[in-house]
Scaffold this active site. Structure first.
Site, PDB file in Angstrom:
ATOM      1  CG  ASN A   1     -21.732 -54.771 -29.090  1.00  0.00           C
ATOM      2  OD1 ASN A   1     -20.520 -54.731 -28.978  1.00  0.00           O
ATOM      3  ND2 ASN A   1     -22.558 -54.508 -28.081  1.00  0.00           N
TER       4      ASN A   1
ATOM      5  CG  HIS B   1     -25.297 -47.199 -24.809  1.00  0.00           C
ATOM      6  ND1 HIS B   1     -24.533 -47.421 -23.704  1.00  0.00           N
ATOM      7  CD2 HIS B   1     -24.643 -47.813 -25.818  1.00  0.00           C
ATOM      8  CE1 HIS B   1     -23.462 -48.140 -24.030  1.00  0.00           C
ATOM      9  NE2 HIS B   1     -23.530 -48.403 -25.309  1.00  0.00           N
TER      10      HIS B   1
ATOM     11  NE  ARG C   1     -19.096 -48.361 -21.430  1.00  0.00           N
ATOM     12  CZ  ARG C   1     -19.536 -49.057 -22.479  1.00  0.00           C
ATOM     13  NH1 ARG C   1     -19.879 -48.445 -23.597  1.00  0.00           N
ATOM     14  NH2 ARG C   1     -19.664 -50.368 -22.399  1.00  0.00           N
TER      15      ARG C   1
HETATM   16  P1  NDP Z   1     -10.764 -53.374 -27.933  1.00  0.00           P
HETATM   17  O1  NDP Z   1     -10.255 -53.918 -26.649  1.00  0.00           O
HETATM   18  O2  NDP Z   1     -10.753 -54.223 -29.152  1.00  0.00           O
HETATM   19  O3  NDP Z   1      -9.991 -52.042 -28.292  1.00  0.00           O
HETATM   20  C1  NDP Z   1      -9.695 -51.071 -27.372  1.00  0.00           C
HETATM   21  C2  NDP Z   1      -8.374 -50.454 -27.796  1.00  0.00           C
HETATM   22  O4  NDP Z   1      -8.132 -49.355 -26.913  1.00  0.00           O
HETATM   23  C3  NDP Z   1      -7.182 -51.387 -27.691  1.00  0.00           C
HETATM   24  O5  NDP Z   1      -6.414 -51.301 -28.876  1.00  0.00           O
HETATM   25  C4  NDP Z   1      -6.440 -50.844 -26.476  1.00  0.00           C
HETATM   26  O6  NDP Z   1      -5.054 -51.030 -26.562  1.00  0.00           O
HETATM   27  C5  NDP Z   1      -6.769 -49.379 -26.586  1.00  0.00           C
HETATM   28  N1  NDP Z   1      -6.567 -48.646 -25.358  1.00  0.00           N
HETATM   29  C6  NDP Z   1      -6.699 -49.070 -24.086  1.00  0.00           C
HETATM   30  N2  NDP Z   1      -6.444 -48.064 -23.232  1.00  0.00           N
HETATM   31  C7  NDP Z   1      -6.127 -46.995 -23.992  1.00  0.00           C
HETATM   32  C8  NDP Z   1      -5.754 -45.668 -23.691  1.00  0.00           C
HETATM   33  N3  NDP Z   1      -5.626 -45.264 -22.418  1.00  0.00           N
HETATM   34  N4  NDP Z   1      -5.509 -44.820 -24.724  1.00  0.00           N
HETATM   35  C9  NDP Z   1      -5.642 -45.242 -26.000  1.00  0.00           C
HETATM   36  N5  NDP Z   1      -5.981 -46.508 -26.344  1.00  0.00           N
HETATM   37  C10 NDP Z   1      -6.212 -47.359 -25.353  1.00  0.00           C
HETATM   38  O7  NDP Z   1     -12.241 -52.836 -27.622  1.00  0.00           O
HETATM   39  P2  NDP Z   1     -13.424 -52.554 -28.642  1.00  0.00           P
HETATM   40  O8  NDP Z   1     -12.884 -51.855 -29.842  1.00  0.00           O
HETATM   41  O9  NDP Z   1     -14.236 -53.775 -28.835  1.00  0.00           O
HETATM   42  O10 NDP Z   1     -14.316 -51.559 -27.777  1.00  0.00           O
HETATM   43  C11 NDP Z   1     -13.799 -50.300 -27.356  1.00  0.00           C
HETATM   44  C12 NDP Z   1     -14.750 -49.671 -26.358  1.00  0.00           C
HETATM   45  O11 NDP Z   1     -15.956 -49.339 -27.022  1.00  0.00           O
HETATM   46  C13 NDP Z   1     -15.198 -50.598 -25.218  1.00  0.00           C
HETATM   47  O12 NDP Z   1     -14.277 -50.563 -24.137  1.00  0.00           O
HETATM   48  C14 NDP Z   1     -16.525 -50.035 -24.820  1.00  0.00           C
HETATM   49  O13 NDP Z   1     -16.325 -49.048 -23.808  1.00  0.00           O
HETATM   50  C15 NDP Z   1     -17.006 -49.344 -26.083  1.00  0.00           C
HETATM   51  N6  NDP Z   1     -18.155 -50.059 -26.649  1.00  0.00           N
HETATM   52  C16 NDP Z   1     -19.308 -49.349 -26.859  1.00  0.00           C
HETATM   53  C17 NDP Z   1     -20.426 -49.981 -27.346  1.00  0.00           C
HETATM   54  C18 NDP Z   1     -21.662 -49.217 -27.644  1.00  0.00           C
HETATM   55  O14 NDP Z   1     -22.723 -49.834 -27.756  1.00  0.00           O
HETATM   56  N7  NDP Z   1     -21.614 -47.912 -27.801  1.00  0.00           N
HETATM   57  C19 NDP Z   1     -20.453 -51.429 -27.591  1.00  0.00           C
HETATM   58  C20 NDP Z   1     -19.148 -52.050 -27.475  1.00  0.00           C
HETATM   59  C21 NDP Z   1     -18.074 -51.383 -26.960  1.00  0.00           C
HETATM   60  P3  NDP Z   1      -4.394 -52.368 -25.915  1.00  0.00           P
HETATM   61  O15 NDP Z   1      -4.957 -53.513 -26.663  1.00  0.00           O
HETATM   62  O16 NDP Z   1      -2.933 -52.173 -26.101  1.00  0.00           O
HETATM   63  O17 NDP Z   1      -4.800 -52.366 -24.468  1.00  0.00           O
END
Ligand code: NDP
Length: 396
Positions: free
Chosen positions: A147, A334, A286
């Protein structure tokens, strides 16, 4: 035979839909990075049906019951007397969705001695206490990519809704029966020319950047790791080393980082107060990344011109949660990641994970968050668990 307990959101108040607004959904060929769509051996649903609510049962009922397994589906998830908690003691598998999370705390995991697999039908497994799952060697899996674009579209929609003051204008011509141009436009701007940033340019954040680029905005981002130079160049996007530098540089900030200890309550009064007056924040990541009351205070003072998102804490929020009534918000429940289009993908992905688990085959690496007593697959790449203060760890 396995017992599978599935926590899903309730059916529509008018009952399970007998028909839908459209007759089909587009067939996708793959995900943007080349990952393949879910590959279950079969599906027992028509893509486009409501699968994420109790009666939809993620399209799993026939598959599981024909094979002799027990499937319990419930939306009753809060407290020790809930059906979820009553069914835990002999559950082998728990399935939940971030939209209506069955919080799998350490206490609940302790009540489920048979539990071997926790599936997130969606993305984001922070409702599971990952430290407890690691200690008990419970596998945690989610349907990576299912998603991500759904959420990116929602974030872009909410950015435009805030900046252009869409919801109040809509209310003037509908529920308020007026034609109040000045009232509608006194807070309306063009996005063009603004500085727009994303916190985290992962699957969703990068998709948001790509969708915003044609709006002729100046793009910014911060992440733990930089994007490849050719992608930065293609998008003309400016990198910031931390959230504060990013927040101070932009007019609009869209949050796409996971909820991990480093991002828990990251946007507090200090960080929001350091932003340009009149900034907008959209958060589809979140709810607990924000300090709840700092958001309300910033909207009331005008420090923020608007706040939108679809994520809250807890979920569902109580009737008196201040985000329901704070000024200049464009909140939704959500829903961004649970469109009918997304449901077809995560229901198929959940079935793929179950098929592999039940046949004792390895689950796809890209779906794994915890496996074999440690972070694994996508979890090893994107999650951290030290000093976990996520909702899954806090006893809810
Ligand atoms: P990804 O894992 O593809 O991307 C997350 C990114 O965040 C990565 O590039 C990661 O870096 C980076 N990251 C991790 N920790 C930190 C930090 N402390 N500061 C800055 N960047 C950071 O996840 P998605 O893009 O697929 O999803 C992101 C979030 O969106 C999910 O964790 C979920 O909580 C939320 N989500 C919400 C949904 C909704 O329905 N509203 C549905 C799907 C997701 P690195 O790779 O280096 O760790």
């Amino acid at each position: 035979m396995a017992k599978i307990v599935c926590v899903l959101y309730p059916d529509p108040v008018g009952g399970y839909p007998p028909r839908y607004a459209r007759d089909d959904i587009p067939v996708l060929r793959g995900y943007p990075d080349g990952q393949t769509l879910p590959t279950p051996e079969a599906i027992d649903f028509t893509p486009g049906e409501l699968l994420g609510s109790v009666s939809g049962a993620l399209g799993l009922r026939r598959f599981l019951e024909t094979a002799g397994h027990t499937l319990v589906v419930t939306s009753d998830k809060e407290g020790p007397d809930s059906e979820f908690e009553r069914e835990l003691p002999d559950a082998d598998v728990v399935i939940s969705q971030p939209f209506w999370p069955g919080y799998l705390t350490a206490e609940r995991i302790a009540k489920a001695p048979n539990l071997r697999l926790a599936i997130t039908a969606g993305i984001g497994s922070d409702h599971v206490d990952l430290n407890a799952a690691i200690a008990r060697e419970i596998t945690v899996a989610e349907v990576t990519w299912c998603n991500s674009i759904s959420v990116a579209e929602h974030a872009v929609m909410q950015i435009l809704a805030l900046v252009r003051n869409f919801l109040p204008s809509h209310e003037w011509v509908t529920s308020r029966g007026g034609w109040n141009i000045a009232d509608s436009v006194e807070r309306a701007y063009d996005l063009e020319g603004m500085n727009v940033g994303v916190l985290a340019a992962g699957r969703i954040g990068l998709a948001v950047l790509r969708r915003l680029a044609p709006f002729d905005v100046a793009l910014h981002y911060s992440d733990k790791r930089r994007l490849p130079p050719d992608v930065e160049q293609e998008l003309g996007v400016t990198f910031h080393p931390d959230a504060r530098s990013l927040a101070q540089a932009v007019d609009v900030l869209s949050i796409h980082s996971p909820l991990v200890p480093e991002t828990y309550n990251l946007f507090d009064a200090g960080l929001i107060g350091s932003m340009k007056r009149g900034s907008y924040i959209v958060n589809t990541a979140r709810g607990a990344i924000m300090d709840r009351d700092a958001v309300v205070a910033a909207l009331e003072s005008g420090q923020l011109a608007g706040y939108a998102g679809d994520v809250w804490y807890p979920q569902p929020p109580p009737a008196d949660h201040p985000w329901r009534t704070m000024p200049n918000n464009a909140m939704t429940p959500h829903v961004s990641g649970t469109t009918l289009s997304a449901q077809a993908r995560y229901a198929a992905g959940t079935r793929e994970i179950l098929e592999d688990f039940l046949a004792a085959r390895p689950i796809r690496q890209e779906y794994l968050i915890v496996d074999g007593g440690k972070l694994a697959g996508t979890g090893a790449a994107s999650y951290s668990v030290s000093g976990d203060r996520s909702p899954g760890s806090s006893g809810h």
